[in-house]
Design an enzyme around this catalytic site. Structure first.
Site, PDB file in Angstrom:
ATOM      1  N   SER A 784      36.039  33.763  24.714  1.00  0.00           N
ATOM      2  CA  SER A 784      36.283  33.172  26.219  1.00  0.00           C
ATOM      3  C   SER A 784      35.546  32.020  26.617  1.00  0.00           C
ATOM      4  O   SER A 784      35.948  31.579  27.433  1.00  0.00           O
ATOM      5  CB  SER A 784      35.821  34.176  27.216  1.00  0.00           C
ATOM      6  OG  SER A 784      34.517  34.218  27.029  1.00  0.00           O
ATOM      7  N   LYS A 827      31.956  38.037  35.778  1.00  0.00           N
ATOM      8  CA  LYS A 827      32.019  36.491  35.627  1.00  0.00           C
ATOM      9  C   LYS A 827      31.939  35.857  37.022  1.00  0.00           C
ATOM     10  O   LYS A 827      31.125  35.084  37.433  1.00  0.00           O
ATOM     11  CB  LYS A 827      33.240  36.055  34.850  1.00  0.00           C
ATOM     12  CG  LYS A 827      32.789  36.368  33.473  1.00  0.00           C
ATOM     13  CD  LYS A 827      33.935  36.015  32.426  1.00  0.00           C
ATOM     14  CE  LYS A 827      33.852  36.444  30.842  1.00  0.00           C
ATOM     15  NZ  LYS A 827      34.751  35.995  29.964  1.00  0.00           N
TER      16      LYS A 827
END
Ligand code: ADP
Length: 888
Positions: A784, A827
């Protein structure tokens, strides 16, 4: 001692079966057969002067292969005289009047005349049979000339065999005889000393040696110990003195040797009597003494207590049998014996385990359970709803085999406390088993008892501690178990969680099945991925996201502060932590998904307050109305000394107003100064990102760790070199590849991005690139970071700074497509925590935003990217660098 006697020519004969009476020997016999009774009666009892009888050995028919002279088929003497043949009707000579079996008696031809030392007559009741008990002393040898019957018993015509005095004197001159008799006496002496040593009899026997003639001594000695019938006969037949002496010496010597050998063996055996046996004997004695004293509190009582405990443990019958077997083994052991303690500890475990002991289940009140959950936990609406559903099913079907609940989320989000609330709602005991770092299967299943230091696994041990068979058992950090050479704990856990198998859970130490089916299992994990799929299959995952600052504030005000105050013996009368200060703690001192550090910081404040309260309470004579803590001004004055009270009170206002003012100000109110004093300078601030991205080549990423989401900076720099890429920061393979992809993509698009002046120019010409992920000690991996890496590189090559208020996440393909990633919710929460205002996400992650609390979403600008260009467009102030170039 018998002197030489005058023998009559005829003697009544008492046959001795397989036995010889030697001269000098004394024997006690009981006569019961009619023939012997008659003999004793007539020959001894009824005589006025002391009578004599002859004792004649008789050999069993089976033993006819005899040596030496014998009267057989008739009786005769060795002088050739023969008497009339006597037929007797029994093998037993003492049953002369016996039956009609035509058997022959094998009479020995030599016997010994005996006299009665003592005689007693008895009449048996009720038969009226007469018996005699006679103590006989052997006197001298004779030989049988002729044997005949008198009534029911035998008589014999005899001739004496003992030597005359003259003969004796002659023999005594014989040197052979002298040496033989010396030898005999020496051997006899030795025997006496050995016996005296053993039996500690005084020196009486020795006197015999001096006073009795040696040939008589020979008979007496031989008669005193056991020898075979043949040897007895041989001795009887040794009429010749020299022969008798040598025979006797041989026998006495043999007896002496056998005594010595026996002694040696005894000594050896005694030596081998091991220490433990000795201890055993001593302990037995001690026990006996204690019993006598009524002071019996030793092991036996312990074992008895253990047995009682085992009886009340409610074990199933098969296990009870097994336990009894082990108990029997223990009872046979000595406490010092190896294995005693382990056997005992094992039985204690069997006795302590809750085989059937259960906490009584309350009638489940769902409303109360809901209230309880609401009371203990702020927010978590969905999670609480799911727990209520779970409880509702249990209420309808108590033995329902629903899946095991598994709370997944970062630390400090309330996983453990939710599990404990479930236990409270169910009215069951709660126990927690930490599985973090468990790599050994034996931790779950126990070690076999053959191992030294073996013990049961954590489950069985936990059940022993909790003492009921139906607790709520929390398997904490189930994702942290790993497998290595010591087995796979996950497979053991599979058995534990499988309703089909856990009825007979087999702990290696316990070695008998234990029923775990009544236990309510709840698991926790930080992440789902590391949980082995088969295990995950048995669980229902309930995710607990991290909290927003607002939620944290509510949790702190409603739950943490009251709890912390209570734990420190304080109340809001003493300490007040205003909301604004809690906000500051959340912003500046904690940056976590959960509330654990927040709670810790609040506890630090409470401790500091507790110290002040405790200090002030004693030395300063404050009245009840006078505040202990007021403004810093008052505080300073109070600190000066005992007269402070006098200084504070005489102020202009009236007393009432003053005390009111103090009352309001009385609790210690936490302010910024106190925060810094107690918690230290702020650890985080919102300017961090701005500071760090102040130079080109740094971008802000979002990553996902076991602690929830986090902001991750990526730094790139260039230096003179050969076009190589260096990567640091404990990176895994996947993230390294992402870096390669990022560099390749940037190089390929260098002209489009206006990073190179013209097509074909290598932007790496003469330089190396180094990319570093700070927090270098923490391992990192995952795809990511792709978009973040590209952004950092573009920023480096274009020398344009990225926006400090923008964070990003997303995997990038080689062709620049942005792919979705996991952990979006965490996140986004992390970005929000860190004061980020804009978040760039892969477009396909849009669906994940529904999980993000609206309050957080409302305060963030979410930018969705499909291609890498979209990311770059948003990451730089005023759009992507190439646009600027093109504008120029
Ligand atoms: P975890 O098991 O997830 O690591 P804990 O259950 O130990 O976390 O929670 C840490 C602390 O935070 C506990 O004191 C718990 O009561 C408190 N806490 C967490 N979430 C909440 C909440 N939603 N409401 C009230 N207290 C909470």
């Amino acid at each position: 001692m018998a002197e030489s006697v005058e023998l009559p020519s005829r003697l009544g004969i008492l046959p001795f079966r397989n036995k010889v009476l030697l001269p000098g020997a004394i024997i006690r016999i009981r006569c019961t057969s009619p023939s012997s009774v008659k003999l004793v009666e007539q020959e001894l009892w009824q005589r006025e002067e002391k009578g004599l009888i002859g004792i004649l050995p008789v050999r069993d028919a089976a033993e006819t292969a005899s040596v030496g002279p014998a009267l057989s088929q008739g009786v005769g003497s060795d002088h050739g005289e023969r008497s009339s043949r006597i037929q007797v009707g029994t093998t037993d000579p003492q049953k002369l009047d016996g039956k009609n079996q035509q058997e022959v008696i094998h009479w020995h031809t030599r016997g010994v005349a005996a006299r009665a030392l003592h005689l007693s007559r008895g009449v048996e009741k009720p038969s009226g049979r007469v018996t005699y008990t006679v103590v006989l002393e052997g006197l001298c040898r004779f030989s049988v000339q002729e044997l005949s019957t008198r009534g029911t018993y035998y008589t014999a015509r005899i001739s004496p065999l003992e030597m005359t005095k003259a003969d004796m004197e002659q023999v005594e001159q014989d040197p052979d005889f002298v040496s033989l008799s010396r030898q005999f006496k020496a051997t006899a002496m030795e025997l006496i000393s050995v016996l005296e040593q053993k039996q500690k009899t005084g020196g009486r026997t020795k006197v015999l040696l001096e006073t009795v003639p040696v040939h008589k001594l020979a008979d007496i000695f031989v008669a005193s110990f056991e020898i075979s019938f043949e040897e007895q006969l041989c001795m009887l037949d040794s009429v010749d003195l020299k022969l008798r002496l040598s025979k006797a010496t041989e026998l006495v010597d043999r007896h002496l040797q056998s005594i010595r050998v026996a002694e040696k063996i005894t000594q050896k055996v005694e030596g081998q009597l091991s220490k433990s046996q000795k201890e055993f004997l001593l302990r037995q004695q001690m026990r006996a003494i204690k019993e006598e004293l009524g002071d019996n509190d030793d092991d036996e009582d312990d074992v008895a207590a253990l047995e009682r405990k085992m009886q009340t443990a409610g074990m199933p019958s098969t296990i009870w049998k097994h336990a009894q077997k082990e108990l029997r083994r223990l009872k046979k052991m000595q406490p010092q014996q190896p294995g005693y303690n382990s056997s005992r500890a094992y039985l204690e475990l069997l006795a302590d385990l809750p085989w059937e002991k259960a906490s009584e289940e309350l009638e489940l009140d769902l409303k109360a359970a809901k209230e309880r959950l609401d009371h203990d936990h702020y927010g978590l609406v969905k999670v609480k709803q799911r727990i209520i559903e779970y409880l509702a099913v249990r209420k309808l079907k108590p033995d329902a085999r629903g899946p095991v609940l598994c709370f997944v989320g970062p630390p400090g989000v309330g996983k453990t406390s939710l599990a404990s609330s479930i236990a409270t709602a169910l009215g069951r005991k709660f126990m927690r088993i930490s599985l973090g770092g468990v790599k050994d299967e034996a931790d779950i299943r126990g070690h076999r008892r053959t191992y030294i230091g073996s013990m049961p696994g954590r489950l069985i041990d936990g059940l022993k501690r909790v003492g009921v068979c139906n607790p709520v058992m929390l398997l904490d950090e189930i994702d942290k178990t790993g497998s290595d050479v010591r087995g796979d704990p996950a497979s053991a856990l599979l058995e534990v969680l499988d309703p089909e198998q856990n009825k007979t859970f087999n702990d290696h130490y316990l070695n008998v099945p234990f029923d775990l089916s009544k236990v309510v299992f709840v698991a926790t994990a930080n992440k789902v991925q590391p949980i082995p799929p088969p295990l995950l299959d048995r669980m229902e995952v309930i995710e607990l996201p991290g909290y927003t600052p607002e939620e944290k504030l509510r949790i702190a005000m409603g739950h943490l502060i009251p709890r912390v105050l209570d734990q420190h013996g304080l109340s809001s009368d003493f300490l007040q932590i205003p909301e604004a200060m809690v906000r500051l703690i959340i912003q500046r001192y904690t940056r976590e998904a959960g509330v654990r550090n927040l709670e810790r910081n609040l506890a630090a404040l409470a401790r500091a307050a507790a110290v002040r309260v405790a200090e002030q309470e004693q030395p300063v004579p404050l009245s009840r109305d006078v505040p202990r803590f007021a403004s810093p001004l008052v505080e300073n004055r109070l600190a000066d000394g005992a007269e402070v009270e006098m200084e504070v009170i005489p102020m202009d206002e009236n007393n009432h107003e003053i005390s009111n003012a103090f009352k309001l100000a009385s609790p210690l109110v936490v302010d910024e100064a106190m925060l810094e004093k107690v918690l230290g300078p702020p650890r985080f601030d919102d300017r961090e990102a701005a500071d760090r991205v102040a130079t080109p080549g740094v971008s802000v990423g979002l990553v996902w760790t076991t602690f929830g989401g986090e902001v991750q900076f990526v730094e790139a720099t260039a230096m003179v070199g050969k076009g190589e890429l260096h990567l640091t920061g404990q990176l895994g393979d996947v993230i390294k590849e992402s870096a390669q992809i990022a560099l390749t993509w940037v190089r390929a698009r260098a002209t489009d991005l206006k990073l190179a002046a013209a097509e074909g120019i290598n932007i790496l010409d003469g330089r190396d690139i180094h990319i570093h992920f700070p927090a270098g000690a923490v391992p990192k991996d995952g795809p990511s970071a792709g978009v973040t890496l590209v952004t950092a590189l573009v920023s480096l090559f274009s020398q344009k700074r990225v926006r400090a208020d923008t964070a990003m996440t997303g995997e990038m393909t080689l062709r620049g497509l942005v792919l979705p990633v996991g952990g979006v919710k965490d996140k986004v929460l992390a970005a929000h925590r860190c004061g980020i205002k804009r978040v760039i996400l892969p477009e396909r992650n849009l669906k994940d935003l529904v999980e993000v609390p609206p309050a957080v979403l409302g305060s963030l600008e979410i930018l969705l990217a499909k291609r890498m260009e979209d990311v770059l467009e948003q990451a730089f102030e005023g759009g992507c660098p190439w646009r600027q170039h093109s504008k120029l």
